[in-house]
Design a protein around this motif. Structure first.
Motif, PDB file in Angstrom:
ATOM      1  N   TRP A 274       2.417   0.589   9.899  1.00 56.36           N
ATOM      2  CA  TRP A 274       1.420   1.919   9.744  1.00 56.36           C
ATOM      3  C   TRP A 274       0.132   1.436   9.926  1.00 56.36           C
ATOM      4  N   GLY A 275      -0.169   0.527  10.484  1.00 59.28           N
ATOM      5  CA  GLY A 275      -1.592  -0.016  10.913  1.00 59.28           C
ATOM      6  C   GLY A 275      -2.477  -0.215   9.915  1.00 59.28           C
ATOM      7  N   TRP A 276      -3.603   0.032  10.114  1.00 54.05           N
ATOM      8  CA  TRP A 276      -4.586  -0.543   8.974  1.00 54.05           C
ATOM      9  C   TRP A 276      -4.759   0.371   7.956  1.00 54.05           C
ATOM     10  N   GLN A 277      -4.461   1.798   8.251  1.00 54.51           N
ATOM     11  CA  GLN A 277      -4.237   2.815   7.131  1.00 54.51           C
ATOM     12  C   GLN A 277      -3.214   2.475   6.080  1.00 54.51           C
TER      13      GLN A 277
ATOM     14  N   THR B 193       2.427 -11.140   2.072  1.00 56.09           N
ATOM     15  CA  THR B 193       3.256 -10.749   3.046  1.00 56.09           C
ATOM     16  C   THR B 193       3.606  -9.385   3.086  1.00 56.09           C
ATOM     17  N   LEU B 194       3.934  -8.846   1.918  1.00 56.47           N
ATOM     18  CA  LEU B 194       4.051  -7.560   2.191  1.00 56.47           C
ATOM     19  C   LEU B 194       3.265  -6.608   2.893  1.00 56.47           C
ATOM     20  N   GLY B 195       1.848  -7.034   2.868  1.00 56.70           N
ATOM     21  CA  GLY B 195       1.011  -6.146   3.683  1.00 56.70           C
ATOM     22  C   GLY B 195       1.218  -6.481   5.132  1.00 56.70           C
ATOM     23  N   GLY B 196       2.122  -7.424   5.659  1.00 56.79           N
ATOM     24  CA  GLY B 196       2.265  -7.562   6.966  1.00 56.79           C
ATOM     25  C   GLY B 196       3.415  -6.232   7.424  1.00 56.79           C
ATOM     26  N   VAL B 197       4.183  -5.990   6.526  1.00 57.73           N
ATOM     27  CA  VAL B 197       5.325  -4.782   6.866  1.00 57.73           C
ATOM     28  C   VAL B 197       4.247  -3.648   6.982  1.00 57.73           C
TER      29      VAL B 197
ATOM     30  N   VAL C 226      -2.213  -0.609   5.509  1.00 59.50           N
ATOM     31  CA  VAL C 226      -2.840  -1.691   4.500  1.00 59.50           C
ATOM     32  C   VAL C 226      -3.619  -0.893   3.458  1.00 59.50           C
ATOM     33  N   VAL C 227      -4.519  -0.095   3.894  1.00 59.28           N
ATOM     34  CA  VAL C 227      -5.606   0.288   2.825  1.00 59.28           C
ATOM     35  C   VAL C 227      -5.000   1.231   1.863  1.00 59.28           C
ATOM     36  N   ALA C 228      -3.657   1.815   2.360  1.00 55.42           N
ATOM     37  CA  ALA C 228      -2.844   2.497   1.223  1.00 55.42           C
ATOM     38  C   ALA C 228      -2.347   1.633   0.091  1.00 55.42           C
ATOM     39  N   LEU C 229      -1.822   0.725   0.556  1.00 51.89           N
ATOM     40  CA  LEU C 229      -1.130  -0.268  -0.097  1.00 51.89           C
ATOM     41  C   LEU C 229      -2.193  -0.726  -1.233  1.00 51.89           C
ATOM     42  N   VAL C 230      -3.207  -1.438  -0.701  1.00 54.67           N
ATOM     43  CA  VAL C 230      -4.368  -1.803  -1.603  1.00 54.67           C
ATOM     44  C   VAL C 230      -4.884  -0.737  -2.503  1.00 54.67           C
ATOM     45  N   THR C 231      -5.245   0.500  -2.014  1.00 53.90           N
ATOM     46  CA  THR C 231      -5.593   1.511  -3.023  1.00 53.90           C
ATOM     47  C   THR C 231      -4.801   1.727  -4.239  1.00 53.90           C
TER      48      THR C 231
END
Length: 408
Positions: A373-376, A364-368, A378-383
């Motif tokens: 900030w778009g896909w960048q 859910t946080l990824g939706g924020v 999302v990838v920053a969060l996952v990294t």
């Protein structure tokens, strides 16, 4: 005169008919669980459009299910210590399939969310209990393979649930698609009921709540189990976040993919089927700590690769992430059963509590991050999540085993 003592039941070993029946049953169970759990994931953009909700709110159809699943597993895992493994697993599979069939008739968004929350509760009787069943009934040399094949069933189910729901939504409607998924789950539940061998090693524990609670505390005092539980949160949180918002990225310009095409992307999950069994067996031979961190590095490399704009490197990145994730999960889930000395279902429940809590909270946080900030983003969060997981993996590998029979 000396009396003969009854021989202890044999552990299930690779190559025997009983081991094959076990794998068939657990594969079907894993297929059903993950098909039902994740069939809504490719439908999130459709839910946003039909019910006029944001990406983060639409993701609740998955996040609430995994969140309730995480909490309920702590209860069902404890109940299985008293009532047995197979009865809990079969009841879980049948009730989840029936609820999913009924969910297809949900008249509005609120009803759909309530139904998906109930599915989270009913599904809770399978994952942790199945992990405990394998750790109890299977010979240690075959545990990695058995767990890998179970997780392979999870991967196939996750892929089929997403693919079938995407294709059938384009051909008919999302209601029709979810009804078909529920029907497939019902068939898989019957197959698991017929094929799963009865527990031979299980010994029922007292139904004393205080004793069951003490078992949780005993598990949490082991630093190895604490690290594994944290890994579950970080790895699953990152993995599900990428898949949650990949659909939003690829249905928008310049890609403009259809629901069928989005669903077809989840064929990548076949990679997880191969990696979970192969990596699980490899880790059993070379050592879990030596292989585990490599899988996390693969996930990191794949996530970074998806930052490129072309569709081919995006797909290669997702393949790499998927291979690494299912390999890491196969290692960690079998490792939990080896480190837990007693109450293995409760230890597995703690691991999977954080596994699905990561899916729910980070998903859910990824939706924020996507919205801002778009896909960048999302990838920053996952990294960030995967870097933390890698640091823990090195600490985990450095721990001594808790008994001479266990590998570091």
């Amino acid at each position: 005169m000396q009396q003969d003592t009854p021989e202890a039941p044999m552990l299930l070993q690779n190559g025997t008919p009983a081991f094959r029946r076990l794998n068939l049953a657990l594969f079907a169970a894993g297929f059903s669980t993950f098909a039902i759990l994740y069939c809504v994931q490719p439908l999130l953009p459709l839910f946003s459009a039909e019910f006029h909700v944001s990406a983060a709110v639409s993701s609740l159809s998955l996040s609430l299910t995994t969140g309730l699943l995480a909490v309920a597993m702590l209860v069902t895992g404890s109940l299985s210590e008293v009532w047995g493994r197979k009865p809990i697993m079969v009841a879980s599979l049948l009730s989840s399939a029936i609820l999913t069939i009924l969910l297809a008739a949900a008249p509005n968004w609120a009803t759909l969310l309530v139904a998906r929350m109930l599915v989270g509760v009913t599904l809770s009787g399978l994952p942790a209990v199945a992990m405990a069943y394998v750790s109890e009934e299977v010979d240690p040399k075959s545990i990695g393979l058995a767990m890998g094949l179970f997780i392979g069933g999870n991967a196939i189910g996750g892929m089929a649930g997403r693919l079938v729901s995407g294709v059938l939504t384009d051909l008919g409607s999302w209601r029709f698609a979810i009804g078909v998924i529920g029907s497939l789950g019902f068939i898989a539940a019957l197959l698991a009921w017929r094929s799963l061998p009865q527990s031979a090693q299980f010994r029922a524990r007292s139904a004393n709540p205080a004793e069951l609670l003490r078992s949780f505390g005993q598990h949490l005092r082991d630093p190895g189990l604490r690290y594994l539980i944290a890994e579950a949160f970080l790895l699953m949180g990152g993995f599900v976040t990428l898949y949650n918002y990949l659909g939003y990225r690829l249905t928008a310009a310049p890609y403009g993919l259809s629901q069928t095409a989005i669903g077809a992307i989840f064929i990548i999950y076949l990679i997880g089927t191969a990696s979970s069994a192969w990596v699980g067996d490899l880790a059993g031979r070379l050592g879990r700590g030596r292989v585990f961190w490599i899988m996390i590095v693969l996930m990191l490399a794949g996530a970074v690769l998806t930052l490129l704009d072309a569709i081919v490197p995006i797909l290669i990145g997702m393949v790499t992430v998927t291979f690494g994730f299912f390999g890491a999960h196969s290692i960690a889930s079998s490792w939990v059963g080896r480190r837990a000395r007693t109450a293995k279902a409760q230890a597995s429940a703690l691991y999977l509590f954080c596994y699905y809590a990561g899916s729910s909270a980070i998903g859910t946080l990824g939706g924020v991050f996507w919205s801002n900030w778009g896909w960048q983003g999302v990838v920053a969060l996952v990294t960030a999540l995967l870097m933390a997981a890698l640091a823990l993996a090195f600490r985990l590998a450095a721990l001594p085993p808790i008994s001479p029979q266990q590998e570091a």
